[in-house]
Design a protein around this motif. Structure first.
Motif, PDB file in Angstrom:
ATOM      1  N   UNK A 278      74.449   1.954  35.408  1.00 43.98           N
ATOM      2  CA  UNK A 278      73.543   2.380  34.339  1.00 43.98           C
ATOM      3  C   UNK A 278      72.164   2.650  34.925  1.00 43.98           C
ATOM      4  N   UNK A 279      71.584   3.777  34.529  1.00 42.22           N
ATOM      5  CA  UNK A 279      70.250   4.160  34.971  1.00 42.22           C
ATOM      6  C   UNK A 279      69.409   4.486  33.735  1.00 42.22           C
ATOM      7  N   UNK A 280      68.171   4.873  33.953  1.00 38.82           N
ATOM      8  CA  UNK A 280      67.300   5.206  32.820  1.00 38.82           C
ATOM      9  C   UNK A 280      67.792   6.429  32.062  1.00 38.82           C
ATOM     10  N   UNK A 281      68.577   7.298  32.735  1.00 41.01           N
ATOM     11  CA  UNK A 281      69.023   8.519  32.064  1.00 41.01           C
ATOM     12  C   UNK A 281      70.449   8.435  31.537  1.00 41.01           C
ATOM     13  N   UNK A 282      71.117   7.300  31.714  1.00 36.04           N
ATOM     14  CA  UNK A 282      72.507   7.188  31.260  1.00 36.04           C
ATOM     15  C   UNK A 282      72.648   7.456  29.770  1.00 36.04           C
ATOM     16  N   UNK A 283      71.720   6.923  28.990  1.00 36.47           N
ATOM     17  CA  UNK A 283      71.787   7.095  27.533  1.00 36.47           C
ATOM     18  C   UNK A 283      71.689   8.561  27.126  1.00 36.47           C
ATOM     19  N   UNK A 284      71.094   9.379  27.989  1.00 40.37           N
ATOM     20  CA  UNK A 284      70.923  10.795  27.662  1.00 40.37           C
ATOM     21  C   UNK A 284      72.227  11.579  27.799  1.00 40.37           C
ATOM     22  N   UNK A 285      73.215  10.996  28.471  1.00 44.07           N
ATOM     23  CA  UNK A 285      74.488  11.688  28.625  1.00 44.07           C
ATOM     24  C   UNK A 285      75.195  11.944  27.309  1.00 44.07           C
ATOM     25  N   UNK A 286      74.873  11.166  26.286  1.00 36.73           N
ATOM     26  CA  UNK A 286      75.492  11.366  24.973  1.00 36.73           C
ATOM     27  C   UNK A 286      74.876  12.528  24.220  1.00 36.73           C
ATOM     28  N   UNK A 287      73.754  13.060  24.710  1.00 40.88           N
ATOM     29  CA  UNK A 287      73.073  14.135  23.989  1.00 40.88           C
ATOM     30  C   UNK A 287      73.021  15.448  24.720  1.00 40.88           C
ATOM     31  N   UNK A 288      73.924  15.658  25.674  1.00 41.20           N
ATOM     32  CA  UNK A 288      73.844  16.876  26.494  1.00 41.20           C
ATOM     33  C   UNK A 288      74.121  18.148  25.703  1.00 41.20           C
ATOM     34  N   UNK A 289      74.914  18.056  24.635  1.00 44.21           N
ATOM     35  CA  UNK A 289      75.152  19.259  23.830  1.00 44.21           C
ATOM     36  C   UNK A 289      73.844  19.748  23.215  1.00 44.21           C
ATOM     37  N   UNK A 290      72.995  18.817  22.825  1.00 50.58           N
ATOM     38  CA  UNK A 290      71.699  19.181  22.250  1.00 50.58           C
ATOM     39  C   UNK A 290      70.825  19.860  23.303  1.00 50.58           C
ATOM     40  N   UNK A 291      70.775  19.266  24.496  1.00 48.65           N
ATOM     41  CA  UNK A 291      69.995  19.876  25.566  1.00 48.65           C
ATOM     42  C   UNK A 291      70.513  21.250  25.925  1.00 48.65           C
ATOM     43  N   UNK A 292      71.827  21.403  25.949  1.00 47.99           N
ATOM     44  CA  UNK A 292      72.429  22.692  26.295  1.00 47.99           C
ATOM     45  C   UNK A 292      72.066  23.761  25.279  1.00 47.99           C
ATOM     46  N   UNK A 293      72.209  23.457  24.007  1.00 47.74           N
ATOM     47  CA  UNK A 293      72.007  24.463  22.975  1.00 47.74           C
ATOM     48  C   UNK A 293      70.536  24.790  22.741  1.00 47.74           C
TER      49      UNK A 293
END
Length: 365
Positions: A278-293
């Motif tokens: 686990x790193x500081x950015x692990x939690x962001x992996x659940x929101x990659x669809x948002x970042x992509x779109x």
């Protein structure tokens, strides 16, 4: 991009001395795959941001080519891996529509209106049959997931998918409807993901693989630098037939195999370098669809607003700064506040639109 990463299958074999432990969060998500998805979406954003800087710079073109050789294949392989349990049940179909069809309609329409302004094309039609910019991935993932049960029953599914991709490069008549060239040419990566098991990912996470990954990327960058003036990077886009790329027909199947091999090597090296903890950015992996779109609006707008105009932006320091800004922007777009604000259009539940599943009553006696 929104796959649940907490399946029991992804834990590996308990007690294996040579396999790194899988780090899981309290909600059961696998930290490794969340890290993979986050870092992959950062590379997607960086690649899009570098595109206007390629002209006149062989180095930027080489970096761009290297990134495009593996960032989408990595996403697609992982998407296939987490599609293994798709069985077309009512609940999964509802989530498929809510997680792919609805955001496709919303963002295809939004990008059309946005690019009417940025591209100075006020007559651009809204067409759900011709994916605009990055919305093609939603169409592709929808089609791939629907065909998952078929690929799980075919003998030698990766070989069959490769044959389909090779034939697609010979068929310019496929046209642009639903971006089917990309759907078919990227298909082998998805099917490969369907065939992978946890132990396959453990292989690339061994110490030897991590040590080898760095030098492989260095060699790949050198090859990309050599290839820039000698070949079209469009082969890695997988959106055109061989004839449309100006090559003879036989070059399509050959380049399909070549790019598939190159991409898989780089995907394996990328996975080897991704941290499993686990790193500081692990939690962001659940929101990659948002970042992509969402990041595409800024990339498209940056050109219109003239952010690439100053000469210093095209120098080494500017290239680095553009990459850092792109990474920072997509990071913010993957955060929980953004997800909460836009969940109703990116991941709607849609329970109201589907019939309730009938419950089977046990027979008496």
């Amino acid at each position: 991009m929104r796959e649940r990463t907490g399946t029991a299958e992804s834990t590996g074999t308990a007690g294996s001395r040579h396999r790194p432990a899988v780090k899981r969060s309290e909600d059961g998500r696998d930290a490794f795959f969340d890290n993979v998805k986050y870092l992959a979406i950062v590379l997607v954003a960086v690649g899009h941001a570098w595109e206007p800087l390629r002209e006149g710079s062989r180095t930027v073109s080489a970096l761009y080519l290297l990134v495009y050789a593996f960032h989408m294949p990595a996403f697609i392989v992982v998407s296939g891996y987490f599609s293994r349990n798709f069985d077309a049940s009512p609940g999964r179909l509802r989530r498929l529509v809510g997680g792919l069809v609805v955001p496709y309609v919303v963002f295809e329409t939004a990008y059309t209106f946005f690019t009417r302004w940025t591209d100075q094309d006020p007559e651009r039609p809204v067409s759900l049959l011709d994916p605009l910019y990055l919305t093609w991935f939603l169409v592709a993932l929808f089609v791939w997931r629907l065909t998952t049960p078929l690929w799980q029953r075919v003998r030698q599914p990766v070989a069959v998918a490769l044959a389909v991709a090779m034939l697609a490069t010979l068929t310019p008549s496929i046209g642009d409807d639903l971006d089917l060239q990309r759907v078919l040419q990227f298909l082998p990566y998805f099917v490969l993901g369907l065939c992978l098991r946890p132990e396959h990912f453990q292989l690339v996470r061994r110490r030897a693989a991590r040590i080898a990954a760095g030098p492989v990327f260095v060699v790949a960058l050198a090859l990309a630098y050599w290839a820039v003036p000698r070949m079209s990077g469009a082969w890695f886009y997988h959106r055109d037939s061989a004839q449309e790329l100006g090559g003879p027909a036989w070059s399509g199947p050959v380049m399909t195999l070549v790019t598939f091999g190159c991409s898989l090597v780089l995907v394996a090296c990328f996975l080897a370098l991704v941290p499993g903890r686990r790193t500081w950015f692990t939690v962001l992996g659940a929101g990659t669809l948002y970042g992509y779109l969402l990041h595409g609006f800024l990339v498209q707008g940056a050109r219109f607003w003239g952010w690439y105009g100053p000469a210093w932006v095209h120098r080494p320091l500017g290239v680095v700064l553009v990459a850092l800004v792109a990474g920072a922007v997509v990071t913010v777009l993957c955060t929980p506040p953004v997800r909460r604000a836009l969940r109703y259009v990116v991941e709607p539940e849609l329970r109201w639109a589907f019939r309730r599943e009938a419950t089977v009553q046990p027979a008496r006696g």
